[in-house]
Write a protein that holds these residues in place. Structure first.
Motif, PDB file in Angstrom:
ATOM      1  N   SER A 104       0.623  -1.323   0.227  1.00  0.00           N
ATOM      2  CA  SER A 104      -0.388   0.180   0.338  1.00  0.00           C
ATOM      3  C   SER A 104       0.743   1.395  -0.462  1.00  0.00           C
ATOM      4  CB  SER A 104      -1.012  -0.125   1.771  1.00  0.00           C
ATOM      5  OG  SER A 104      -1.124   1.383   1.346  1.00  0.00           O
ATOM      6  N   THR A 105       0.538   2.679  -0.784  1.00  0.00           N
ATOM      7  CA  THR A 105       1.104   3.622  -0.862  1.00  0.00           C
ATOM      8  C   THR A 105      -0.144   4.768   0.221  1.00  0.00           C
ATOM      9  OG1 THR A 105       0.101   3.947  -2.459  1.00  0.00           O
ATOM     10  CG2 THR A 105       2.520   3.072  -2.798  1.00  0.00           C
ATOM     11  N   LYS A 106      -0.798   3.696   0.771  1.00  0.00           N
ATOM     12  CA  LYS A 106      -1.329   4.880   2.254  1.00  0.00           C
ATOM     13  C   LYS A 106       0.019   5.562   2.768  1.00  0.00           C
ATOM     14  CE  LYS A 106      -3.060   1.888   5.166  1.00  0.00           C
ATOM     15  NZ  LYS A 106      -4.116   1.245   5.979  1.00  0.00           N
ATOM     16  N   TYR A 165       2.377   7.223   2.067  1.00  0.00           N
ATOM     17  CA  TYR A 165       2.986   8.512   2.134  1.00  0.00           C
ATOM     18  C   TYR A 165       1.336   9.601   1.335  1.00  0.00           C
ATOM     19  CZ  TYR A 165       6.730   5.474   1.318  1.00  0.00           C
ATOM     20  OH  TYR A 165       8.328   5.023   0.943  1.00  0.00           O
ATOM     21  N   THR A 166       0.499   8.932   1.309  1.00  0.00           N
ATOM     22  CA  THR A 166      -0.507   9.817   1.171  1.00  0.00           C
ATOM     23  C   THR A 166      -1.119  10.295   2.357  1.00  0.00           C
ATOM     24  OG1 THR A 166      -1.528   7.887  -0.473  1.00  0.00           O
ATOM     25  CG2 THR A 166      -3.107  10.078   0.020  1.00  0.00           C
ATOM     26  N   SER A 167       0.041   9.826   4.026  1.00  0.00           N
ATOM     27  CA  SER A 167      -1.262  10.224   5.219  1.00  0.00           C
ATOM     28  C   SER A 167      -0.042  11.419   5.129  1.00  0.00           C
ATOM     29  CB  SER A 167      -1.601   9.570   6.095  1.00  0.00           C
ATOM     30  OG  SER A 167      -0.251   8.586   6.795  1.00  0.00           O
ATOM     31  N   LEU A 227       2.069  13.598   3.295  1.00  0.00           N
ATOM     32  CA  LEU A 227       1.426  14.965   2.561  1.00  0.00           C
ATOM     33  C   LEU A 227       0.766  15.127   3.475  1.00  0.00           C
ATOM     34  CD1 LEU A 227       2.260  13.178  -0.895  1.00  0.00           C
ATOM     35  CD2 LEU A 227       3.580  14.762   0.222  1.00  0.00           C
ATOM     36  N   GLN A 228      -0.020  14.723   4.177  1.00  0.00           N
ATOM     37  CA  GLN A 228      -1.639  15.593   4.408  1.00  0.00           C
ATOM     38  C   GLN A 228      -1.285  15.773   6.363  1.00  0.00           C
ATOM     39  OE1 GLN A 228      -4.185  12.609   3.487  1.00  0.00           O
ATOM     40  NE2 GLN A 228      -4.878  13.207   1.403  1.00  0.00           N
ATOM     41  N   GLU A 251       3.909   7.000   9.110  1.00  0.00           N
ATOM     42  CA  GLU A 251       4.300   7.429   8.347  1.00  0.00           C
ATOM     43  C   GLU A 251       6.134   7.665   8.182  1.00  0.00           C
ATOM     44  OE1 GLU A 251       1.816  10.943   9.405  1.00  0.00           O
ATOM     45  OE2 GLU A 251      -0.095   9.862   8.250  1.00  0.00           O
TER      46      GLU A 251
END
Lengths: 268, 311
Positions: free
Chosen positions: A44-46, A48-50, A52-53, A237
């Motif tokens: 999963s790349t989630k 990385y998304t979180s 960035l937030q 993260e």
């Protein structure tokens, strides 16, 4: 010649495995679906998304980057002056003091450097009212103080190997010392300055202890935020952040390596 | 800078020298002032605060000089902070433990780093730069994050325990994190590049014909290693050891993140006194004692560096 080169080479391989196993595990688990960092639950790349937030981490990264750029630039100027003075000026008054103050920060424990800088800032604020409070300025000053020592050492080792006859020729032809420095010496030591800038940049970006001592409210650097989140437990993260950093550094080192090899090939 | 006169080649030598001297003055003065103000002066402040008493207020320490009621200027030096360091076993234990951990970690770094440095000198020349780069690369990535990586590996449900449980070698997780073992591991891991680089620098300058001569004279490889290679690489051994030992004595991040409540190290004690107990006088006294302990190795390192520069 050596009877058992295989022993040396297996120890070499062991050393590299030791150096890289933790880094590889960090990267692998940054792509893990599960929040439990060490249990694999699918790709999963989630994180990385979180990442960035995560405004707190991003804000801290921005603070750290600004400090690191300022620090590196100032450290290169001051470190070059110090390195030049130490190599080119023979004996002068204050030389041993300068040499000691350039050498000592290289090995001095961070806690002492941080405590010393903070106490100075507190005393200065009491006496002359500057710096008012602590924040990015005080962190930058403290960082420059130790990273200029690293730059000075790099410049020193480059200057020692530099043939002085070019500078002497320019001087004989009537060029003033400053002109000689900017026209002859500076281009010759430019690679050392670039290396020094990058090292000072990295040292600043990496520092937790000195920044914690010299920082004030509102100026949290990236390592400070990472540290407080690591103390609460592992978080994927942070793994994602680490992987990005490793990627950037690897890219930088590969580019530097290619440039160095090209230069070496040109020289041949 | 003096006003620049014409720069004809046939300038009298002494005038040129004079101008050079003045220019040199400005070059050396700027870094001297910066380091003197931001690196030298703070140590005097540390020494001063270590002799004061803790008070409630800002800054939280007492003045050394004060006016008494009868117009006498009083100098009050408080040595209680240093007596506390000597009497309370917490501080003494932390100092001794720090020295022991740093010395052991330095030795382990040497044992791992020496074969690595030697190995790099023995490979094809085109491979040496990439291999050196690989040693430096971890050093350029965040120190904090490299230590953090070990938490994931060592903890109860971490990589090593999962592996060993999966293989059926152990029945319940081993306690690896928050132990002295983890502290040693973390320090060795973090400081290994500082050992390899100076070792490589001296080993790569070594003249290989010396080893051939030793072999010709009937010296076995192992004995040639001890009698030729090791003595010649002594400068690298000393430099690398000091680069690991001195910062490791005052290390804070590793014992804090990987160590347990028992693994006291002096850097962590200083941090706690300062940030948690807000006792600046005791924190500075710890710093003074730590400096006194490190002054010999730091000066040794400096002497050494000067000699290397001249060589």
């Amino acid at each position: 010649m050596m009877r058992r080169p295989s022993l040396v080479f297996s120890l070499l391989a062991f050393g590299y495995a030791f150096l890289y196993a933790p880094i590889v595990s960090l990267i692998v688990y940054s792509f893990n679906e599960s929040r439990l960092v060490t249990v694999w639950a699918g790709f999963s790349t989630k994180w990385y998304t979180s990442l960035l937030q995560n405004e707190q981490l991003l804000g801290a990264a921005w603070v750290s980057l600004r400090i690191a750029v300022m620090n590196a630039t100032l450290a290169v100027v001051l470190g070059t002056l110090a390195g030049t003075a130490l190599v080119r000026f023979g004996r002068f008054r204050g030389r041993s003091a300068l040499a000691l103050m350039v050498g000592a920060p290289l090995v001095m424990p961070d806690v002492i450097l941080g405590l010393a800088s903070l106490l100075l800032f507190v005393a200065m604020e009491q006496l002359i009212g500057w710096p008012a409070g602590r924040g990015m300025t005080t962190i930058t000053i403290a960082h420059v103080t130790f990273s200029m020592a690293y730059v000075a050492v790099i410049v020193q080792s480059r200057l020692v190997r530099l043939d002085p006859s070019l500078e002497e020729a320019a001087m004989d032809l009537g060029a003033r010392p400053w002109k000689v420095f900017f026209v002859i010496t500076l281009p010759l030591i430019a690679p050392a300055l670039a290396a020094g800038w990058l090292l000072a940049f990295t040292l600043s970006l990496d520092d937790l202890v000195i920044a914690s001592f010299t920082s004030g409210p509102g100026a949290s650097t990236l390592p400070m935020v990472v540290y407080s989140s690591v103390r609460l437990g592992v978080s994927p993260e942070i793994n994602a952040l680490a992987s990005i950093m490793v990627g950037l550094v690897t890219l930088g080192i590969v580019i530097a390596g290619v440039i160095m090899q090209r230069r070496a090939a040109d020289a041949r | 800078m003096p006003s620049p006169s014409s720069s004809k080649p046939a300038k009298p030598l002494h005038a040129l020298r004079e101008r050079l001297r003045l220019g040199r003055g400005t070059v050396a003065v700027v870094p001297l002032l910066w380091l003197g103000l931001f690196f030298g002066l703070p140590f005097l402040i540390i020494a001063r605060i270590s002799l004061s008493e803790v008070v409630i207020g800002l800054p939280p320490y007492s003045d050394l000089l004060s006016w008494a009621e009868d117009g006498m200027l009083q100098l009050r030096l408080n040595f209680a902070n240093f007596m506390l360091l000597w009497q309370d076993s917490l501080y003494l234990d932390a100092f001794i433990n720090s020295l022991r951990v740093a010395a052991t970690a330095t030795l382990i770094c040497l044992l791992i780093g020496y074969p690595m440095a030697l190995g790099i000198t023995r490979v094809r020349e085109s491979l040496r730069v990439p291999l050196l780069m690989l040693v430096i690369l971890p050093f350029w990535t965040s120190f904090l994050i490299r230590i953090y990586a070990w938490i994931g590996i060592l903890k109860g449900n971490g990589l090593i325990n999962n592996l060993l449980l999966g293989l059926g070698l152990i029945d319940e997780p081993l306690a690896l994190l928050h132990t002295d073992f983890a502290v040693y591991l973390g320090i060795v891991y973090a400081y290994l590049p500082f050992m390899v680089l100076p070792l490589y620098a001296t080993l790569s300058r070594m003249d290989h014909s010396l080893l051939e001569a030793a072999a010709d004279l009937g010296c076995r490889p192992l004995s040639a290693f001890w009698r030729v290679t090791v003595p010649l690489s002594l400068p690298g051994i000393v430099a690398g050891s000091l680069l690991v030992f001195v910062p490791a004595v005052g290390e804070f991040v590793v014992p804090d993140l990987l160590g347990g409540p028992d693994s006291l190290m002096i850097g962590k004690v200083l941090w706690t006194e300062f940030f948690n107990n807000r006792d600046w006088p005791v924190a500075t006294a710890v710093a003074v004692a730590l400096l006194a302990l490190l002054v010999v190795p730091v000066l040794l390192f400096e002497r050494f560096r000067e000699k290397e520069q001249d060589a």
